[in-house]
Every structure is written in C-alpha cells, then in structure tokens.
Enzyme design. Structure first.
Site, mmCIF file in Angstrom:
data_model
loop_
_atom_site.group_PDB
_atom_site.id
_atom_site.type_symbol
_atom_site.label_atom_id
_atom_site.label_comp_id
_atom_site.label_asym_id
_atom_site.label_seq_id
_atom_site.Cartn_x
_atom_site.Cartn_y
_atom_site.Cartn_z
ATOM 1 N N PRO A 2 0.833 -1.211 0.000
ATOM 2 C CA PRO A 2 0.000 0.000 0.000
ATOM 3 C C PRO A 2 0.869 1.263 0.000
ATOM 4 C CG PRO A 2 -0.692 -1.537 1.711
ATOM 5 C CD PRO A 2 0.600 -2.051 1.165
ATOM 6 N N GLU A 3 0.491 2.213 -0.826
ATOM 7 C CA GLU A 3 1.192 3.493 -0.890
ATOM 8 C C GLU A 3 0.251 4.576 -0.363
ATOM 9 O OE1 GLU A 3 3.097 4.014 -4.737
ATOM 10 O OE2 GLU A 3 3.149 1.869 -5.044
ATOM 11 N N HIS A 91 -4.841 -14.698 9.924
ATOM 12 C CA HIS A 91 -3.616 -13.898 10.021
ATOM 13 C C HIS A 91 -3.793 -12.652 10.888
ATOM 14 C CE1 HIS A 91 -2.376 -16.569 6.834
ATOM 15 N NE2 HIS A 91 -3.354 -16.132 6.070
#
Ligand SMILES: [Zn+2]
Length: 282
Positions: A2-3, A91
């Site tokens: 992710p940016e 997770h």
C-alpha cells in the site's frame, strides 16, 4: 505494498467510524507487530482512550487518541485493516475493541506490518520528521520545494521518488505513473532535471496520487478496503504493470527495466533515456 493513496483510502473510510469513539482496549496477538516495545506497554498506553482523529503521514496511518497518545501503524507488504463485528480473521495480529461493539482487525499474512505508540505531539513529529520528507499533497510541496530536494543528487529519479526521506508516501506504482505523466526516464539522475521538468514532475506526482485516491487505491495483491472491498486503480494504470501493452500517449509498447531493485515500467519513446544510464536496462 500500500502506498499513500491506499492508506489515505483506508483513513477516509475509518475516520467517520472511529473519530469520537472510545477504544476499549487493544489486544496484540503477535509481539512482532510492536517490536521492540512490549505488547502490554502499548495496550496499557491506549486502553480506554477516545479516538480524536484518524490521520496519515506518508504510508503511516495514525490513531490520535486523547491526551496526545498517538498510535502509528504501517501496513508494509500485506497488512490490512478491517472494520468488522467479528473477533477473528485469518492472520490476525492485533485487535482493536471499540466502544459500541465493532472491531478493527489488523491482519497480515507476511507479518511485516507494525504498530507503535508515540507519546506527545513533539514525539510524533520528531518520529516522522526523522523518517519522512514532505507530504506531496500538502500545498507547500511546490516545484521549488522539489527543486530544493533534488539539487545535487545523482540518484536515478525513480530511486529518488521511492525514498521516503525525500518525499513521503510514493512507492513503486505511483512513481512509475508520475514519471510517465511527466515524460521523464526513470534512470535520469534527479539532480540533472531542468526546472520545467521538475515542475512537470511535481504536478505529475500530485496527479498520479490524486488519481489513485479517486479510484480508492490499487488492489493488485493484498490491499483491501476497511470493508474488504477492492480498489479500482489497477484498472487505470497508464504505465505500471503494462509491459508490452500500448503507451496511452504514443501507442508504442510499454517497456520494463529494474531500477533500485524494483520492476519499472515506462515508454522508451515518450520518456527518453539519459545519455549514460546508471543501471543497464534488462
Ligand atoms: Zn509513449
């Protein structure tokens, strides 16, 4: 990974649900998430505090709690934040139990994602100032500011854009998209760019990031919204991940090379090569 646009998308989704709400408690299931801090220390620091604001700095998401307790999270490679009513997801690394019954779950297959507490606004600012350059969507990120950052630097412009200490939040996707928009070859040493090119690059960085935000981010691998939905920017790439497909401007095939260890997509016609590349094309 992710940016800026992906983290900003999550921030905008979470803010209306989190701001003003009390964080009953944080449960850290994976001690690696907050290393080297002890999970109990983080849990104690945030317990029972109201969330005043959901912020972002570069690729960090920030929960600003009352009494200037700031919780900074980084999704790294595969981290996701889900706002749900359940306690469990695969997770799961950390669980935020919110007043009113909702849960914010930090899930992360590869476990590189992190969380940490910063006490006081001075500590917060010092932490980010040591790691991050200017925010590219702030008004003071001007052509002149970019010129000052680039001056004298010999790094390829692609590597420069990826360096968080120079400009915060730009990663592999948006660097390629910005360079294509500005018609600048990724191997061009950033300090050799002319004034009009730097002005074009500044505009291109802002436009590429804004296009990503408008599309609610790119979901090419694990990135999901806080409600599990996918972004759509992956359907709007101009250069990134389009090797062999036609350049939207000139129709010639997009090419790929490696810069700073990252797959890099560009048009060799629209983005002319510097005379002496620092890294050989593959
Ligand atoms: Zn082209």
């Amino acid at each position: 990974m992710p940016e800026l646009p992906e983290v900003e998308t999550i921030r905008r989704q979470l803010a209306p649900h989190l701001e003003g709400r009390r964080l009953e408690r944080l449960e850290i299931l994976d001690p690696r998430w907050c290393e080297p801090a002890e999970p109990a220390a983080l849990e104690d620091a945030v317990r029972g505090r109201r969330i005043e604001r959901v912020g972002r700095r570069g690729k960090y998401l920030l929960l600003e709690l009352e009494d200037e307790v700031h919780l900074a999270m980084h999704l790294r490679m595969t981290g996701t934040l889900l706002l749900v009513h359940e306690d469990e997801r695969p997770h799961l690394r950390a669980r935020f139990v919110l007043e009113g019954g909702k849960r914010l779950l930090f899930c992360d297959v590869r476990r590189f994602g992190t969380g940490g507490v910063l006490l006081g606004s001075d500590a917060r600012d010092a932490y980010f100032d040591a790691r991050l350059g200017p925010e590219p969507l702030d008004p003071d990120f001007t052509a002149g500011a970019l010129r000052a950052l680039a001056r004298g630097r010999r790094a390829p412009v692609k590597a420069f854009l990826l360096t968080q200490e120079r400009i915060a939040g730009v990663g592999n996707i948006y660097a390629d998209e910005a360079l294509w928009r500005a018609r600048i070859h990724p191997l061009r040493p950033v300090g050799t760019l002319r004034v009009p090119q730097l002005a074009a690059l500044r505009d291109a960085v802002v436009e590429a990031l804004q296009a990503g935000i408008d599309a609610k981010g790119a979901s090419i691998d694990d990135f999901r919204h806080a409600d599990g939905a996918r972004g759509s920017f992956q359907d709007r790439f101009l250069a990134y991940d389009r090797e062999g497909e036609p350049c939207p401007r000139c129709g010639r095939p997009i090419k790929k090379l490696r810069v700073a260890g990252r797959g890099t997509y560009f048009c060799s016609y629209c983005q002319r090569a510097p005379r002496r590349p620092l890294v050989a094309a593959r």
